[in-house]
Design an enzyme around this catalytic site. Structure first.
Site, PDB file in Angstrom:
ATOM      1  N   LYS A 168      -9.193  -0.464  -6.016  1.00  0.00           N
ATOM      2  CA  LYS A 168      -9.279   0.202  -4.721  1.00  0.00           C
ATOM      3  C   LYS A 168     -10.651   0.826  -4.524  1.00  0.00           C
ATOM      4  O   LYS A 168     -11.133   1.560  -5.385  1.00  0.00           O
ATOM      5  CB  LYS A 168      -8.206   1.297  -4.651  1.00  0.00           C
ATOM      6  CG  LYS A 168      -8.223   2.125  -3.377  1.00  0.00           C
ATOM      7  CD  LYS A 168      -7.725   1.339  -2.179  1.00  0.00           C
ATOM      8  CE  LYS A 168      -7.974   2.120  -0.892  1.00  0.00           C
ATOM      9  NZ  LYS A 168      -6.768   2.561  -0.226  1.00  0.00           N
TER      10      LYS A 168
ATOM     11  N   HIS B 249       0.853  -1.215   0.000  1.00  0.00           N
ATOM     12  CA  HIS B 249       0.000   0.000   0.000  1.00  0.00           C
ATOM     13  C   HIS B 249       0.879   1.253   0.000  1.00  0.00           C
ATOM     14  O   HIS B 249       1.424   1.630   1.042  1.00  0.00           O
ATOM     15  CB  HIS B 249      -0.917   0.010   1.225  1.00  0.00           C
ATOM     16  CG  HIS B 249      -1.932   1.117   1.212  1.00  0.00           C
ATOM     17  ND1 HIS B 249      -3.276   0.898   1.383  1.00  0.00           N
ATOM     18  CD2 HIS B 249      -1.798   2.460   1.038  1.00  0.00           C
ATOM     19  CE1 HIS B 249      -3.934   2.046   1.317  1.00  0.00           C
ATOM     20  NE2 HIS B 249      -3.050   3.021   1.117  1.00  0.00           N
TER      21      HIS B 249
ATOM     22  N   ASP C  92       1.278   2.522   3.593  1.00  0.00           N
ATOM     23  CA  ASP C  92       0.432   3.699   3.366  1.00  0.00           C
ATOM     24  C   ASP C  92       1.274   4.971   3.399  1.00  0.00           C
ATOM     25  O   ASP C  92       0.795   6.024   3.816  1.00  0.00           O
ATOM     26  CB  ASP C  92      -0.720   3.764   4.383  1.00  0.00           C
ATOM     27  CG  ASP C  92      -1.804   4.755   3.957  1.00  0.00           C
ATOM     28  OD1 ASP C  92      -1.858   5.118   2.766  1.00  0.00           O
ATOM     29  OD2 ASP C  92      -2.581   5.181   4.835  1.00  0.00           O
TER      30      ASP C  92
ATOM     31  N   HIS D 123       1.444   5.401  -1.699  1.00  0.00           N
ATOM     32  CA  HIS D 123       1.072   6.573  -2.498  1.00  0.00           C
ATOM     33  C   HIS D 123       2.357   7.189  -3.044  1.00  0.00           C
ATOM     34  O   HIS D 123       3.164   7.711  -2.272  1.00  0.00           O
ATOM     35  CB  HIS D 123       0.335   7.609  -1.641  1.00  0.00           C
ATOM     36  CG  HIS D 123      -0.932   7.078  -1.057  1.00  0.00           C
ATOM     37  ND1 HIS D 123      -2.159   7.212  -1.690  1.00  0.00           N
ATOM     38  CD2 HIS D 123      -1.176   6.396   0.082  1.00  0.00           C
ATOM     39  CE1 HIS D 123      -3.093   6.634  -0.947  1.00  0.00           C
ATOM     40  NE2 HIS D 123      -2.532   6.129   0.129  1.00  0.00           N
TER      41      HIS D 123
ATOM     42  N   HIS E 216      -4.823  -0.838   5.808  1.00  0.00           N
ATOM     43  CA  HIS E 216      -4.342  -0.045   6.951  1.00  0.00           C
ATOM     44  C   HIS E 216      -5.291  -0.070   8.156  1.00  0.00           C
ATOM     45  O   HIS E 216      -5.825   0.950   8.565  1.00  0.00           O
ATOM     46  CB  HIS E 216      -4.028   1.399   6.548  1.00  0.00           C
ATOM     47  CG  HIS E 216      -5.005   2.073   5.629  1.00  0.00           C
ATOM     48  ND1 HIS E 216      -6.361   2.126   5.874  1.00  0.00           N
ATOM     49  CD2 HIS E 216      -4.816   2.741   4.457  1.00  0.00           C
ATOM     50  CE1 HIS E 216      -6.935   2.800   4.910  1.00  0.00           C
ATOM     51  NE2 HIS E 216      -6.043   3.171   4.038  1.00  0.00           N
TER      52      HIS E 216
ATOM     53  N   HIS F   3     -10.558   0.950   1.645  1.00  0.00           N
ATOM     54  CA  HIS F   3     -10.365   1.963   2.695  1.00  0.00           C
ATOM     55  C   HIS F   3     -11.582   1.847   3.600  1.00  0.00           C
ATOM     56  O   HIS F   3     -12.670   2.293   3.249  1.00  0.00           O
ATOM     57  CB  HIS F   3     -10.226   3.368   2.104  1.00  0.00           C
ATOM     58  CG  HIS F   3      -9.959   4.408   3.148  1.00  0.00           C
ATOM     59  ND1 HIS F   3      -8.748   5.039   3.288  1.00  0.00           N
ATOM     60  CD2 HIS F   3     -10.751   4.904   4.137  1.00  0.00           C
ATOM     61  CE1 HIS F   3      -8.797   5.883   4.319  1.00  0.00           C
ATOM     62  NE2 HIS F   3     -10.011   5.825   4.842  1.00  0.00           N
TER      63      HIS F   3
HETATM   64  C1  NCD Z   1      -3.649   9.104   1.931  1.00  0.00           C
HETATM   65  C2  NCD Z   1      -3.187  10.152   0.936  1.00  0.00           C
HETATM   66  O1  NCD Z   1      -2.673  11.202   1.357  1.00  0.00           O
HETATM   67  O2  NCD Z   1      -3.318   9.930  -0.272  1.00  0.00           O
HETATM   68  N1  NCD Z   1      -3.650   9.691   3.254  1.00  0.00           N
HETATM   69  C3  NCD Z   1      -3.579   9.037   4.419  1.00  0.00           C
HETATM   70  O3  NCD Z   1      -3.719   9.672   5.468  1.00  0.00           O
HETATM   71  N2  NCD Z   1      -3.349   7.747   4.473  1.00  0.00           N
HETATM   72  C4  NCD Z   1      -4.974   8.576   1.545  1.00  0.00           C
HETATM   73  C5  NCD Z   1      -5.376   7.344   2.296  1.00  0.00           C
HETATM   74  O4  NCD Z   1      -4.802   6.270   2.104  1.00  0.00           O
HETATM   75  O5  NCD Z   1      -6.297   7.428   3.115  1.00  0.00           O
HETATM   76 ZN    ZN Z   2      -3.454   5.011   1.548  1.00  0.00          ZN
END
Ligand code: NCD
Ligand code: ZN
Length: 347
Positions: free
Chosen positions: A101, A15, A249, A17, A176, A138
């Site tokens: 997702k 996971h 995450d 970003h 998460h 999520h």
């Molecule tokens: C994530 C993001 O900033 O893209 N933020 C987070 O707090 N984890 C989005 C997400 O996974 O909820």
């Molecule tokens: Zn995330």
């Protein structure tokens, strides 16, 4: 004498970003240095909703990680109310979409185009169930009446239970997880249900975020909960159960977007993710269970081979930089300024 080094199958991050553009250039190498593969979240603006968009994004990630040519980004589709099942089927068959997702609409960063009611995407989910394609969830309800600390537990009752009942063979990753409720729910589920656990939810509780002044760099969604939940997550992660595996995450935001009157949710944990996870396993007396969590259970759930490569982490102190990156894109890494006890060895 305490153990001084550990060599394991190279881990994957289930996971991540990575963002796009200049932020992608800045952060992608940190994930590629630590992990063999990573599940790439699709919440860009606009979101990654087609296989063509995902393939182009994958090319941009490969370009941004050219120093780590073996790193493999695994792409995901961002589900919307009007997603065409054919797009998912074709994207998966072509090897572009590894998973899809589900963001409940407005649950978190860049989720405005998310799903307003899971029932609206049942045709897509039925196709995914047939193909054995994982759904990544999520798990927070979006409802002004529900307290932000209760949104994950409410999601289990309101959305997750009915979903698993209606689609009993759909592979679902509860992403998460942050509560004992979710850990218990996943433990009790069958082999189609698994969960990722971030390193920060294993290390911090809501006091860390709120006592002695608000710490915007520890604010993420789902929000960190009270200590009993952190303890339950540590038990789940180190239990040896194949239902729990690594997903950082990591979610970088520029410093100005975090240190703000309306700060963004997300913790940038990529640079020292493995070192922090390993510290947790050592503290729990579970070093022998680290490889399963980090490197074996994720691939098993996704139906993928484990990585051939091995990596070594050694006992060696390192101080996390206060800041990383340049100018307006400066980011504050997780545990900035703190001393970590493990260090991932270079190539
Ligand atoms: C994530 C993001 O900033 O893209 N933020 C987070 O707090 N984890 C989005 C997400 O996974 O909820
Ligand atoms: Zn995330």
């Amino acid at each position: 004498m305490a153990i001084q080094s550990i060599t394991i199958t190279q881990p994957d991050d289930w996971h991540v970003h990575l963002r796009d553009g200049a932020m992608l250039q800045q952060v992608a190498g940190y994930t590629a240095r630590q992990f063999g593969r990573a599940i790439i979240m699709p919440n860009l603006t606009p979101p990654v909703t087609t296989a063509a968009m995902a393939a182009a994004y994958r090319d941009r990630i490969k370009a941004a990680t050219a120093d780590y040519p073996d790193f493999e980004p695994l792409m995901t589709a961002y589900l919307t109310d009007d997603m065409d099942p054919e797009e998912i089927v074709r994207g998966h068959a072509d090897g572009v979409f590894t998973a899809a997702k589900l963001y409940p609409a407005n649950a978190t960063t860049n989720s405005a185009a998310g799903v307003t009611d899971v029932k609206k995407i049942y045709a897509v989910l039925e196709a995914m169930q047939r193909m054995g394609m994982p759904l990544l969830v999520h798990g927070e309800v979006v409802n002004d009446a529900i307290d932000v600390f209760d949104r994950e537990a409410a999601f289990i009752d309101q959305v997750m239970q009915p979903l698993l009942k209606d689609l009993p063979e759909l592979k679902v990753v509860f992403e998460h997880i942050t509560t004992q409720d979710a850990a218990d729910f996943v433990t009790a589920g069958d082999e189609h249900l698994a969960a990722t656990i971030t390193v920060h939810h294993l290390q911090i509780n809501r006091n860390d975020m709120l006592v002695g002044g608000i710490k915007p760099h520890l604010y993420c969604l789902p929000i960190a909960k009270r200590e009993l939940h952190r303890q339950a997550l540590r038990r789940a992660a180190t239990s040896g159960s194949g239902k729990f595996f690594l997903g950082t995450d990591t979610a970088p935001h520029a410093i100005g977007d975090k240190e703000s009157a309306c700060g963004c949710a997300g913790i940038f944990s990529a640079p020292q993710a493995l070192e922090n996870y390993l510290q947790v396993f050592e503290e729990e007396g579970a070093l022998d269970r680290f490889e399963g969590f980090a490197s074996l259970y994720g691939p098993a759930f996704y139906g993928l081979p484990v990585n051939d490569k091995k990596v070594t982490l050694s006992k060696a102190k390192q101080v996390v930089p206060e800041r990383m990156g340049q100018g307006p894109l400066t980011v504050v890494p997780y545990r900035s300024g703190q001393t970590l006890v493990w260090q991932l060895q270079g190539e």
